[in-house]
Design a protein around this motif. Structure first.
Motif, PDB file in Angstrom:
ATOM      1  N   GLU A  29       0.822  -1.211   0.000  1.00 51.89           N
ATOM      2  CA  GLU A  29       0.000   0.000   0.000  1.00 51.89           C
ATOM      3  C   GLU A  29       0.852   1.256   0.000  1.00 51.89           C
ATOM      4  N   SER A  30       1.948   1.242   0.736  1.00 52.92           N
ATOM      5  CA  SER A  30       2.842   2.393   0.792  1.00 52.92           C
ATOM      6  C   SER A  30       3.419   2.708  -0.589  1.00 52.92           C
ATOM      7  N   ILE A  31       3.875   1.676  -1.279  1.00 43.65           N
ATOM      8  CA  ILE A  31       4.466   1.875  -2.611  1.00 43.65           C
ATOM      9  C   ILE A  31       3.398   2.302  -3.608  1.00 43.65           C
ATOM     10  N   ARG A  32       2.233   1.702  -3.523  1.00 44.12           N
ATOM     11  CA  ARG A  32       1.127   2.099  -4.406  1.00 44.12           C
ATOM     12  C   ARG A  32       0.774   3.577  -4.204  1.00 44.12           C
ATOM     13  N   ASN A  33       0.701   3.998  -2.941  1.00 43.58           N
ATOM     14  CA  ASN A  33       0.384   5.397  -2.650  1.00 43.58           C
ATOM     15  C   ASN A  33       1.450   6.339  -3.185  1.00 43.58           C
ATOM     16  N   ALA A  34       2.726   5.936  -3.032  1.00 43.93           N
ATOM     17  CA  ALA A  34       3.821   6.771  -3.532  1.00 43.93           C
ATOM     18  C   ALA A  34       3.685   7.009  -5.028  1.00 43.93           C
ATOM     19  N   LEU A  35       3.333   5.971  -5.773  1.00 45.26           N
ATOM     20  CA  LEU A  35       3.235   6.076  -7.230  1.00 45.26           C
ATOM     21  C   LEU A  35       1.940   6.766  -7.662  1.00 45.26           C
ATOM     22  N   ASN A  36       0.839   6.405  -7.037  1.00 41.72           N
ATOM     23  CA  ASN A  36      -0.447   6.958  -7.455  1.00 41.72           C
ATOM     24  C   ASN A  36      -0.598   8.434  -7.128  1.00 41.72           C
ATOM     25  N   ASN A  37       0.170   8.927  -6.157  1.00 42.90           N
ATOM     26  CA  ASN A  37       0.094  10.347  -5.792  1.00 42.90           C
ATOM     27  C   ASN A  37       1.089  11.216  -6.556  1.00 42.90           C
ATOM     28  N   SER A  38       1.800  10.608  -7.481  1.00 36.87           N
ATOM     29  CA  SER A  38       2.804  11.357  -8.230  1.00 36.87           C
ATOM     30  C   SER A  38       2.219  11.994  -9.487  1.00 36.87           C
ATOM     31  N   GLU A  39       2.498  13.275  -9.672  1.00 38.10           N
ATOM     32  CA  GLU A  39       2.071  13.972 -10.881  1.00 38.10           C
ATOM     33  C   GLU A  39       2.784  13.416 -12.111  1.00 38.10           C
ATOM     34  N   LEU A  40       4.001  12.927 -11.918  1.00 29.82           N
ATOM     35  CA  LEU A  40       4.809  12.421 -13.028  1.00 29.82           C
ATOM     36  C   LEU A  40       4.164  11.206 -13.689  1.00 29.82           C
ATOM     37  N   LEU A  41       3.390  10.449 -12.916  1.00 28.80           N
ATOM     38  CA  LEU A  41       2.845   9.195 -13.425  1.00 28.80           C
ATOM     39  C   LEU A  41       1.338   9.232 -13.671  1.00 28.80           C
ATOM     40  N   GLY A  62      11.161 -14.505   8.755  1.00 29.71           N
ATOM     41  CA  GLY A  62      12.529 -14.159   8.400  1.00 29.71           C
ATOM     42  C   GLY A  62      12.674 -13.683   6.970  1.00 29.71           C
ATOM     43  N   GLU A  63      11.664 -13.921   6.138  1.00 31.47           N
ATOM     44  CA  GLU A  63      11.695 -13.364   4.782  1.00 31.47           C
ATOM     45  C   GLU A  63      11.281 -11.902   4.871  1.00 31.47           C
ATOM     46  N   SER A  64      12.210 -11.019   4.591  1.00 37.22           N
ATOM     47  CA  SER A  64      11.931  -9.604   4.824  1.00 37.22           C
ATOM     48  C   SER A  64      11.531  -8.849   3.569  1.00 37.22           C
ATOM     49  N   ASP A  65      12.101  -9.198   2.427  1.00 36.63           N
ATOM     50  CA  ASP A  65      11.864  -8.418   1.216  1.00 36.63           C
ATOM     51  C   ASP A  65      10.533  -8.787   0.561  1.00 36.63           C
ATOM     52  N   VAL A  66       9.733  -7.761   0.299  1.00 37.21           N
ATOM     53  CA  VAL A  66       8.475  -7.931  -0.409  1.00 37.21           C
ATOM     54  C   VAL A  66       8.710  -7.607  -1.876  1.00 37.21           C
ATOM     55  N   ASP A  67       8.267  -8.489  -2.764  1.00 38.37           N
ATOM     56  CA  ASP A  67       8.390  -8.245  -4.201  1.00 38.37           C
ATOM     57  C   ASP A  67       7.143  -7.540  -4.698  1.00 38.37           C
ATOM     58  N   VAL A  68       7.338  -6.343  -5.230  1.00 37.32           N
ATOM     59  CA  VAL A  68       6.233  -5.556  -5.770  1.00 37.32           C
ATOM     60  C   VAL A  68       6.513  -5.275  -7.245  1.00 37.32           C
ATOM     61  N   VAL A  69       5.542  -5.571  -8.092  1.00 35.16           N
ATOM     62  CA  VAL A  69       5.680  -5.354  -9.528  1.00 35.16           C
ATOM     63  C   VAL A  69       4.970  -4.054  -9.910  1.00 35.16           C
ATOM     64  N   VAL A  70       5.651  -3.239 -10.701  1.00 39.45           N
ATOM     65  CA  VAL A  70       5.034  -2.052 -11.301  1.00 39.45           C
ATOM     66  C   VAL A  70       5.081  -2.266 -12.806  1.00 39.45           C
ATOM     67  N   GLN A  71       3.932  -2.505 -13.390  1.00 39.52           N
ATOM     68  CA  GLN A  71       3.852  -2.960 -14.784  1.00 39.52           C
ATOM     69  C   GLN A  71       3.219  -1.906 -15.683  1.00 39.52           C
ATOM     70  N   LEU A  72       3.969  -1.467 -16.671  1.00 36.14           N
ATOM     71  CA  LEU A  72       3.458  -0.529 -17.674  1.00 36.14           C
ATOM     72  C   LEU A  72       2.603  -1.293 -18.680  1.00 36.14           C
ATOM     73  N   ASN A  73       1.382  -0.818 -18.913  1.00 36.01           N
ATOM     74  CA  ASN A  73       0.454  -1.527 -19.793  1.00 36.01           C
ATOM     75  C   ASN A  73       0.199  -0.819 -21.124  1.00 36.01           C
ATOM     76  N   SER A  74       0.606   0.427 -21.229  1.00 35.93           N
ATOM     77  CA  SER A  74       0.337   1.171 -22.462  1.00 35.93           C
ATOM     78  C   SER A  74       1.226   0.705 -23.606  1.00 35.93           C
ATOM     79  N   VAL A  75       2.357   0.087 -23.279  1.00 38.55           N
ATOM     80  CA  VAL A  75       3.207  -0.576 -24.281  1.00 38.55           C
ATOM     81  C   VAL A  75       3.532  -1.961 -23.752  1.00 38.55           C
ATOM     82  N   TYR A  76       3.987  -2.831 -24.619  1.00 39.53           N
ATOM     83  CA  TYR A  76       4.277  -4.188 -24.173  1.00 39.53           C
ATOM     84  C   TYR A  76       5.343  -4.835 -25.035  1.00 39.53           C
TER      85      TYR A  76
END
Length: 302
Positions: A29-41, A62-76
């Protein structure tokens, strides 16, 4: 072959427990908010979703790293090699060159994350952008990618069939990496359901992940021998009948079956290509055999 008397049921059950859930959701949610609140994106068409063990409910303590995908859909990215020559020609006629692609998108994501979290919290890695752990979030690996399409039919933009995945390019210049996280998730959920393994698949994956950590800590195998993704794929190929009753039976049945079977035709969990091979998306068969042997020895020597 492993038989009764080995790792205790209590220990195996402990190994089967799931790790953090709420903090992984807060990280997403934190990463989503960071991206969705950006004027650049704000004009960009993209998705943000969890990938890996947290998404698939196979994460362990003990698994600390969360894998989050940011996927551009306008091109592929795409693969049209399976189409006829006329279909390939039509595809190229109806698709223009892009002006905003992967490199520009990745650069924008990196800049937005630096602005939101601070430069000291961000590291630009080879395959992902790494965000340091914070007071209310876990560390995260942000994989920036484009949509990927493997075309099976193309008669025009309104008459096409394709298998959707994701693709990205490592920063070290290696060839692009293609994966199918949504198919991986759906197939894992299906194997875990009551009609198949009766919800034993995912706990058993976690059990074997912790057993692998035990082997690494005891210096029986190297840390990079069996990445979690490949281990989960390995267990996905085990017949449903080998899971269940209790953890002791599951461990023995699975290891005995893996020790005797032919690994050559094993598939990745997404089901779209073989697990073992020499591409960046495949695993070494020799490493899998080493892992299986050490799982057998772990049981016998416990």
């Amino acid at each position: 072959m492993v038989k009764n008397m080995g790792i205790s049921e209590k220990q195996l059950e402990t190994w089967s427990n799931q790790g953090a859930i709420i903090t992984s959701q807060k990280t997403h949610e934190s990463i989503r908010n960071a991206l969705n609140n950006s004027e650049l994106l704000k004009e960009r068409n993209y998705d943000v979703y969890l990938q890996g063990s947290y998404r698939n409910s196979t994460n362990i303590y003990g698994e600390s790293d969360v894998d989050v995908v940011v996927q551009l859909n306008s091109v592929y990215n795409y693969n049209i090699s399976g189409l006829t020559q006329s279909a390939q020609s039509k595809f190229h006629e109806e698709h223009d060159c892009v002006t905003y692609g992967y490199e520009s998108f990745r650069s924008d994501i990196l800049n937005v994350l630096i602005e939101y979290y601070g430069a000291s919290e961000i590291a630009d890695g080879n395959k992902s952008i790494k965000i340091a752990r914070g007071s209310n979030r876990l560390a995260a690996d942000v994989v920036v990618c484009t949509q990927y399409r493997y075309y099976t039919k193309y008669n025009g933009i309104n008459d096409e069939n394709y298998i959707e995945g994701m693709a990205f390019y490592p920063q070290n210049g290696c060839q692009k990496i293609v994966n199918y996280p949504k198919y991986h998730f759906n197939n894992g959920a299906k194997k875990n359901n009551p009609q198949n393994t009766n919800a034993w698949f995912k706990p058993v994956v976690r059990m074997f992940k912790n057993a692998r950590i035990k082997l690494v800590n005891d210096e029986k195998i190297s840390k990079g021998l069996a990445p979690s993704y490949f281990l989960e794929c390995l267990l996905y190929n085990v017949p449903n009948s080998k899971f269940g009753k209790n953890y002791s039976d599951s461990y023995q049945n699975i290891i005995n079956w893996l020790s005797d079977c032919n690994l050559d035709d094993f598939l990745c969990q997404h089901g779209l290509y073989k697990l073992f091979g020499f591409s960046t998306e495949q695993w070494s068969k020799e490493n899998a055999e080493t892992l299986i042997k050490n799982y057998v020895d772990l049981w016998k020597d416990w």
